[in-house]
Motif scaffolding. Sequence first.
Motif, PDB file in Angstrom:
ATOM      1  N   GLY A 173      -0.550   2.723  -1.246  1.00 56.23           N
ATOM      2  CA  GLY A 173      -1.924   3.177  -1.280  1.00 56.23           C
ATOM      3  C   GLY A 173      -2.436   3.237  -2.701  1.00 56.23           C
ATOM      4  N   ARG A 174      -3.607   2.669  -2.943  1.00 60.33           N
ATOM      5  CA  ARG A 174      -4.223   2.666  -4.272  1.00 60.33           C
ATOM      6  C   ARG A 174      -5.663   3.157  -4.164  1.00 60.33           C
ATOM      7  NH1 ARG A 174      -0.844  -0.561  -7.584  1.00 60.33           N
ATOM      8  NH2 ARG A 174       1.227  -0.240  -6.669  1.00 60.33           N
ATOM      9  N   ASN A 175      -6.032   4.059  -5.041  1.00 60.54           N
ATOM     10  CA  ASN A 175      -7.354   4.690  -4.968  1.00 60.54           C
ATOM     11  C   ASN A 175      -8.501   3.755  -5.324  1.00 60.54           C
ATOM     12  OD1 ASN A 175      -6.164   7.077  -4.154  1.00 60.54           O
ATOM     13  ND2 ASN A 175      -6.080   7.942  -6.217  1.00 60.54           N
ATOM     14  N   ASP A 176      -8.211   2.660  -6.011  1.00 57.37           N
ATOM     15  CA  ASP A 176      -9.273   1.730  -6.388  1.00 57.37           C
ATOM     16  C   ASP A 176      -9.414   0.576  -5.407  1.00 57.37           C
ATOM     17  OD1 ASP A 176      -6.880   0.519  -6.971  1.00 57.37           O
ATOM     18  OD2 ASP A 176      -7.449  -0.153  -8.986  1.00 57.37           O
ATOM     19  N   THR A 177      -8.828   0.710  -4.216  1.00 60.69           N
ATOM     20  CA  THR A 177      -8.923  -0.316  -3.183  1.00 60.69           C
ATOM     21  C   THR A 177      -9.343   0.327  -1.872  1.00 60.69           C
ATOM     22  OG1 THR A 177      -6.670  -0.162  -2.292  1.00 60.69           O
ATOM     23  CG2 THR A 177      -6.962  -1.458  -4.309  1.00 60.69           C
ATOM     24  N   ASP A 178      -9.503  -0.503  -0.832  1.00 63.12           N
ATOM     25  CA  ASP A 178      -9.814   0.041   0.487  1.00 63.12           C
ATOM     26  C   ASP A 178      -8.555   0.418   1.255  1.00 63.12           C
ATOM     27  OD1 ASP A 178      -8.879  -2.505   0.912  1.00 63.12           O
ATOM     28  OD2 ASP A 178     -10.540  -3.144   2.194  1.00 63.12           O
ATOM     29  N   ILE A 179      -7.395   0.306   0.609  1.00 66.67           N
ATOM     30  CA  ILE A 179      -6.131   0.767   1.207  1.00 66.67           C
ATOM     31  C   ILE A 179      -5.676   1.968   0.384  1.00 66.67           C
ATOM     32  CG2 ILE A 179      -3.796   0.125   1.902  1.00 66.67           C
ATOM     33  CD1 ILE A 179      -4.640  -2.772   1.887  1.00 66.67           C
ATOM     34  N   ALA A 180      -6.175   3.140   0.749  1.00 67.61           N
ATOM     35  CA  ALA A 180      -5.945   4.349  -0.037  1.00 67.61           C
ATOM     36  C   ALA A 180      -5.551   5.502   0.877  1.00 67.61           C
ATOM     37  CB  ALA A 180      -7.199   4.706  -0.832  1.00 67.61           C
ATOM     38  N   HIS A 181      -4.672   6.359   0.379  1.00 71.17           N
ATOM     39  CA  HIS A 181      -4.297   7.571   1.113  1.00 71.17           C
ATOM     40  C   HIS A 181      -5.411   8.607   1.017  1.00 71.17           C
ATOM     41  CE1 HIS A 181      -0.258   5.951   1.343  1.00 71.17           C
ATOM     42  NE2 HIS A 181      -0.166   5.896   0.032  1.00 71.17           N
ATOM     43  N   ASP A 182      -5.605   9.376   2.085  1.00 70.08           N
ATOM     44  CA  ASP A 182      -6.674  10.374   2.055  1.00 70.08           C
ATOM     45  C   ASP A 182      -6.291  11.648   1.306  1.00 70.08           C
ATOM     46  OD1 ASP A 182      -4.938  11.511   3.892  1.00 70.08           O
ATOM     47  OD2 ASP A 182      -6.396  11.671   5.513  1.00 70.08           O
ATOM     48  N   ASN A 183      -5.049  11.746   0.844  1.00 69.33           N
ATOM     49  CA  ASN A 183      -4.644  12.922   0.065  1.00 69.33           C
ATOM     50  C   ASN A 183      -4.817  12.721  -1.447  1.00 69.33           C
ATOM     51  OD1 ASN A 183      -2.538  11.211  -0.606  1.00 69.33           O
ATOM     52  ND2 ASN A 183      -0.934  12.424   0.375  1.00 69.33           N
ATOM     53  N   GLY A 184      -5.302  11.549  -1.852  1.00 69.85           N
ATOM     54  CA  GLY A 184      -5.539  11.281  -3.261  1.00 69.85           C
ATOM     55  C   GLY A 184      -4.354  10.726  -4.019  1.00 69.85           C
ATOM     56  N   ARG A 185      -3.183  10.727  -3.406  1.00 68.69           N
ATOM     57  CA  ARG A 185      -1.991  10.192  -4.077  1.00 68.69           C
ATOM     58  C   ARG A 185      -1.985   8.670  -4.034  1.00 68.69           C
ATOM     59  NH1 ARG A 185       3.364  13.180  -2.065  1.00 68.69           N
ATOM     60  NH2 ARG A 185       4.217  11.414  -3.240  1.00 68.69           N
ATOM     61  N   GLU A 186      -1.237   8.068  -4.960  1.00 66.77           N
ATOM     62  CA  GLU A 186      -1.045   6.626  -4.982  1.00 66.77           C
ATOM     63  C   GLU A 186       0.439   6.323  -4.835  1.00 66.77           C
ATOM     64  OE1 GLU A 186      -4.442   4.423  -7.368  1.00 66.77           O
ATOM     65  OE2 GLU A 186      -3.208   5.623  -8.735  1.00 66.77           O
ATOM     66  N   THR A 187       0.754   5.312  -4.044  1.00 66.13           N
ATOM     67  CA  THR A 187       2.151   4.942  -3.819  1.00 66.13           C
ATOM     68  C   THR A 187       2.372   3.471  -4.145  1.00 66.13           C
ATOM     69  OG1 THR A 187       1.620   4.669  -1.472  1.00 66.13           O
ATOM     70  CG2 THR A 187       2.689   6.731  -2.128  1.00 66.13           C
ATOM     71  N   TYR A 188       3.618   3.156  -4.485  1.00 66.57           N
ATOM     72  CA  TYR A 188       3.942   1.899  -5.153  1.00 66.57           C
ATOM     73  C   TYR A 188       4.044   0.694  -4.231  1.00 66.57           C
ATOM     74  CZ  TYR A 188       6.339  -1.204  -8.472  1.00 66.57           C
ATOM     75  OH  TYR A 188       6.686  -2.245  -9.289  1.00 66.57           O
ATOM     76  N   GLY A 189       4.506   0.886  -3.007  1.00 65.14           N
ATOM     77  CA  GLY A 189       4.739  -0.284  -2.151  1.00 65.14           C
ATOM     78  C   GLY A 189       5.977  -1.047  -2.577  1.00 65.14           C
ATOM     79  N   HIS A 190       5.850  -2.372  -2.640  1.00 61.49           N
ATOM     80  CA  HIS A 190       6.950  -3.260  -3.030  1.00 61.49           C
ATOM     81  C   HIS A 190       8.182  -3.047  -2.134  1.00 61.49           C
ATOM     82  CE1 HIS A 190       5.291  -5.137  -6.717  1.00 61.49           C
ATOM     83  NE2 HIS A 190       4.585  -4.017  -6.768  1.00 61.49           N
ATOM     84  N   SER A 191       7.954  -2.946  -0.833  1.00 59.09           N
ATOM     85  CA  SER A 191       9.077  -2.852   0.105  1.00 59.09           C
ATOM     86  C   SER A 191       9.983  -4.065  -0.078  1.00 59.09           C
ATOM     87  CB  SER A 191       8.553  -2.805   1.540  1.00 59.09           C
ATOM     88  OG  SER A 191       7.721  -1.683   1.719  1.00 59.09           O
ATOM     89  N   VAL A 192      11.303  -3.817  -0.029  1.00 58.07           N
ATOM     90  CA  VAL A 192      12.250  -4.887  -0.332  1.00 58.07           C
ATOM     91  C   VAL A 192      13.457  -4.856   0.596  1.00 58.07           C
ATOM     92  CG1 VAL A 192      11.677  -5.219  -2.775  1.00 58.07           C
ATOM     93  CG2 VAL A 192      13.327  -3.457  -2.123  1.00 58.07           C
ATOM     94  N   ILE A 193      14.065  -6.023   0.730  1.00 55.63           N
ATOM     95  CA  ILE A 193      15.384  -6.179   1.338  1.00 55.63           C
ATOM     96  C   ILE A 193      16.245  -6.879   0.294  1.00 55.63           C
ATOM     97  CG2 ILE A 193      16.717  -7.233   3.203  1.00 55.63           C
ATOM     98  CD1 ILE A 193      14.182  -7.033   4.938  1.00 55.63           C
ATOM     99  N   ILE A 194      17.404  -6.299  -0.005  1.00 53.47           N
ATOM    100  CA  ILE A 194      18.246  -6.756  -1.114  1.00 53.47           C
ATOM    101  C   ILE A 194      19.642  -7.070  -0.588  1.00 53.47           C
ATOM    102  CG2 ILE A 194      19.217  -6.111  -3.363  1.00 53.47           C
ATOM    103  CD1 ILE A 194      16.820  -4.251  -3.731  1.00 53.47           C
ATOM    104  N   SER A 195      20.229  -8.128  -1.112  1.00 53.52           N
ATOM    105  CA  SER A 195      21.545  -8.588  -0.678  1.00 53.52           C
ATOM    106  C   SER A 195      22.659  -7.792  -1.354  1.00 53.52           C
ATOM    107  CB  SER A 195      21.721 -10.070  -1.015  1.00 53.52           C
ATOM    108  OG  SER A 195      22.045 -10.225  -2.395  1.00 53.52           O
ATOM    109  N   PRO A 196      23.901  -7.913  -0.860  1.00 54.98           N
ATOM    110  CA  PRO A 196      25.030  -7.246  -1.520  1.00 54.98           C
ATOM    111  C   PRO A 196      25.288  -7.753  -2.941  1.00 54.98           C
ATOM    112  CG  PRO A 196      25.613  -7.904   0.709  1.00 54.98           C
ATOM    113  CD  PRO A 196      24.306  -8.551   0.405  1.00 54.98           C
ATOM    114  N   TRP A 197      24.736  -8.894  -3.289  1.00 50.57           N
ATOM    115  CA  TRP A 197      24.873  -9.445  -4.637  1.00 50.57           C
ATOM    116  C   TRP A 197      23.741  -8.988  -5.554  1.00 50.57           C
ATOM    117  CZ3 TRP A 197      28.963 -11.029  -6.935  1.00 50.57           C
ATOM    118  CH2 TRP A 197      28.911 -11.849  -8.065  1.00 50.57           C
ATOM    119  N   GLY A 198      22.803  -8.227  -4.991  1.00 52.50           N
ATOM    120  CA  GLY A 198      21.694  -7.705  -5.776  1.00 52.50           C
ATOM    121  C   GLY A 198      20.466  -8.590  -5.796  1.00 52.50           C
ATOM    122  N   GLU A 199      20.424  -9.608  -4.954  1.00 56.63           N
ATOM    123  CA  GLU A 199      19.269 -10.508  -4.891  1.00 56.63           C
ATOM    124  C   GLU A 199      18.176  -9.906  -4.008  1.00 56.63           C
ATOM    125  OE1 GLU A 199      21.166 -14.885  -4.710  1.00 56.63           O
ATOM    126  OE2 GLU A 199      21.929 -13.480  -3.215  1.00 56.63           O
TER     127      GLU A 199
END
Length: 276
Positions: free
Chosen positions: A209-235
């Motif tokens: 959620g980002r406050n300067d976009t239309d995808i924003a939390h209503d509590n005023g906080r901002e969150t990073y996103g970047h959801s990831v899936i990582i391999s056992p080798w760190g990729e």
Amino acid sequence: MIVHALQFCASSDPRLNFTRLKAFIEQLPEARPCLVCLPESWLCFAKYAEQALAVAEEHQYWRGQLGLLCKEQQIWLAAGTIPVLADKDHYFAASFLFDDKGRECAQYNKIHLFDVTVADNTGSYYESKHTQRGEQVVVAHTPFAKLGLSVCYDMRFGELYREQVRQGAQVLLVPSAFTVPTGRAHWHTLLRARAIESQVFVIAAGLYGRNDTDIAHDNGRETYGHSVIISPWGEVLAEHSGGEGWLSYSLDMNELIQCSERMPMQAHRQARKVNL
């Protein structure tokens, strides 16, 4: 094993969030079995403790609704976190695992609480004021993998994951609501480190959620996103940087064997004669 991780912009309204979750799950491919992973605080990203406590008082209702959803959709669900009442002033940040019959298979209560100062528009976070600290390390046994359950700030504490790996964990789940400044600095580094040192897969579904976009939390906080899936080798096998949506990947569990055969870290650790 097919994994779907949802990046989500949660509000403080649990009924709205649940309705939106159902709509997202209806978008999933039909292939089963699959594991669906949700972010931390997806059901109620509260501005005030009273909002989270009100949801915590209804936790049995929401757990029942999640069970029905899993049964209807025939999905395994790692349900991020929902607040579960501990006493009249405190709740657990509880992470549940449901099977495709709607049964609860595991519950992990967040151990490490986020009492820190951050250079963002919130400034200070004191989770322990209303969140009850968990005590138990949890590894859930499923037909497709052994899942180590954790939440967000836990990722900074490698000893938790070492114990999970000692108990047989093959996949580490890290649902999160990471702040933007700490995310930019540490998100990928910490998650890749947990994968590399543990030689397991890491799945981290995050709020966005980002406050300067239309995808924003209503509590005023901002969150990073970047959801990831990582391999056992760190990729980084898959990543959803911004916005909402699904991150999907088919995990090849043979990678665990190949990685440990090339570099048998766990055997070396067990054979060590001194405690470093």
